[in-house]
Design an enzyme around this catalytic site. Structure first.
Site, mmCIF file in Angstrom:
data_model
loop_
_atom_site.group_PDB
_atom_site.id
_atom_site.type_symbol
_atom_site.label_atom_id
_atom_site.label_comp_id
_atom_site.label_asym_id
_atom_site.label_seq_id
_atom_site.Cartn_x
_atom_site.Cartn_y
_atom_site.Cartn_z
ATOM 1 N N ARG A 281 -13.288 -23.106 -73.618
ATOM 2 C CA ARG A 281 -13.211 -21.164 -73.633
ATOM 3 C C ARG A 281 -13.056 -20.013 -72.149
ATOM 4 N NH1 ARG A 281 -15.256 -19.385 -78.307
ATOM 5 N NH2 ARG A 281 -14.542 -17.656 -78.013
ATOM 6 N N GLN B 207 -18.124 -12.675 -87.658
ATOM 7 C CA GLN B 207 -18.718 -13.081 -87.403
ATOM 8 C C GLN B 207 -20.062 -11.784 -87.305
ATOM 9 O OE1 GLN B 207 -16.534 -12.388 -85.041
ATOM 10 N NE2 GLN B 207 -16.412 -14.038 -83.192
ATOM 11 N N LYS C 99 -15.839 -9.189 -77.192
ATOM 12 C CA LYS C 99 -14.662 -9.779 -78.340
ATOM 13 C C LYS C 99 -14.584 -8.510 -78.776
ATOM 14 C CE LYS C 99 -15.299 -12.732 -80.166
ATOM 15 N NZ LYS C 99 -14.492 -13.567 -79.614
ATOM 16 N N ASP D 158 -18.693 -11.467 -71.858
ATOM 17 C CA ASP D 158 -18.344 -12.145 -72.637
ATOM 18 C C ASP D 158 -17.906 -12.498 -71.089
ATOM 19 O OD1 ASP D 158 -17.863 -14.825 -74.203
ATOM 20 O OD2 ASP D 158 -17.502 -12.672 -74.959
ATOM 21 N N GLY E 262 -21.035 -17.811 -78.089
ATOM 22 C CA GLY E 262 -21.856 -17.079 -77.493
ATOM 23 C C GLY E 262 -21.667 -17.547 -75.735
ATOM 24 N N ALA E 263 -21.323 -16.241 -75.282
ATOM 25 C CA ALA E 263 -20.613 -16.872 -73.875
ATOM 26 C C ALA E 263 -22.597 -17.499 -73.363
ATOM 27 C CB ALA E 263 -20.259 -15.978 -73.177
#
Length: 354
Positions: free
Chosen positions: A98, A201, A253, A242, A56-57
């Site tokens: 990431r 998720q 996502k 994100d 999760g950002a």
């Protein structure tokens, strides 16, 4: 507006700073095991981010900030200016874990600035900044939750994608924060969550989170989303992000883009919820976003056991980009951008950074 009982709707914390280590709820093992992984170095934090122990950002940015605090223990420097160069390798390592999530680079930039301005108390300054990043995120999520919920007509059904709740943030969540607030204020009557393959998720995390809060949620296959919209059960798709570009294009996502297309076709509204730290005014459009790709084995196997015939290849992008023209509202703690485009984004966030 109904006062939200945060004690009821904000119970989960994926990141815990103990004073000498960072404890991260291992999201790979949910929903059946709630185990925390103890990270005692910045390298351990970087490994946890890359391995999706924390995801999760916003949560990635928070974890990275605490990772810098851990890196500071191995640095011998009299002041912040001299410490900065010695901390840079650890920050570069964290930043590389990431690449799509802009919150990671944003949090590390804040940590750089904090240490650069600090004197002999530079270690304490880093710890204060990491705590500020975390507490500000929680406050922003609660603000966004109320603002986003206010857009939803009472009695509505919503569909969400991936996990954007407490597990992905400091607490309460972004898109899931809107859903929590909407349920608390009796605006949202039905909640649907897509599986979000290949890491599931939605199936593993989102419906579990909502269950902890006593919120009924119905899990649907990713492929069932269009049929669900056609049924009339959903009035809003509510997702996180994100990265949000200067023109309002949004990376989220994988699978989000096709939801936006289906929503537009069926007359369903599409909302993106993310803190302003996710807004990247230096990136003009989604065409310029680096899309992370992960190991194809994630598609070829399940829990380590191959499910696809030998010799088959796979393509495994983690994110896709939703064009701003398909988005009805972007919600941040600064306010709501309806029908986002470059002009509307500049009104809210200032001129695009060249």
């Amino acid at each position: 507006m109904t006062d939200i009982d945060y004690a009821r709707y904000d119970r989960i914390r994926p990141i815990r700073w103990t004073g000498d280590a960072l404890e991260l709820l291992d999201q790979r093992k949910l929903p059946f095991d709630t185990e925390y992984v103890r990270a005692e170095s910045s390298d351990a934090v970087a490994d946890a981010i890359h391995a999706l122990i924390v995801r999760g950002a916003p949560a990635i940015g928070i974890a990275a900030a605490w990772g810098v605090v851990l890196a500071a223990r191995d640095v011998d420097a009299d002041d912040g200016a001299s410490a900065l160069a010695k901390l840079e390798p650890a920050m570069q390592h964290l930043n590389a874990t990431r690449p799509t999530a802009v919150n990671l680079a944003w949090a590390l930039a804040r940590m750089r600035d904090a240490v650069r301005r600090a004197g002999t108390d530079w270690r304490e300054a880093l710890a204060r900044e990491a705590r500020n990043i975390e507490t500000e995120d929680l406050a922003a999520n609660r603000t966004m939750g109320e603002m986003g919920a206010a857009l939803i007509t009472p009695g509505s059904g919503v569909l969400t994608h991936c996990n954007t709740g407490s597990l992905a943030t400091a607490g309460f969540g972004t898109a899931l924060g809107v859903i929590r607030a909407g349920v608390a204020e009796e605006r949202i009557a039905r909640v649907f969550a897509g599986e979000t393959r290949p890491w599931n998720q939605g199936a593993r995390l989102t419906v579990w989170e909502l269950q902890q809060d006593g919120i009924d949620a119905t899990l649907v296959a990713d492929a069932a989303a269009s049929h669900l919209m056609k049924s009339g059960a959903v009035q809003w798709v509510v997702v996180g992000a994100d990265r949000i570009c200067a023109n309002g294009d949004t990376a989220n996502k994988i699978g989000t883009y096709q939801l936006a297309i289906a929503a537009r076709h069926h007359g369903v509204k599409f909302m993106v919820v993310a803190p302003s730290s996710t807004v990247d005014m230096a990136t003009a459009s989604g065409d310029l976003i680096e899309i992370e790709e992960r190991d194809p084995a994630e598609l070829l196997s399940h829990r380590g056991e191959r499910t696809v015939a030998e010799g088959i290849t796979a393509w495994n992008p983690v994110f896709d980009v939703t064009p701003h023209a398909l988005i009805d509202a972007i919600v941040t703690e600064r306010g709501v951008v309806e029908h986002p485009d470059a002009a509307a984004m500049q009104v809210m966030f200032g001129p695009r950074i060249a």
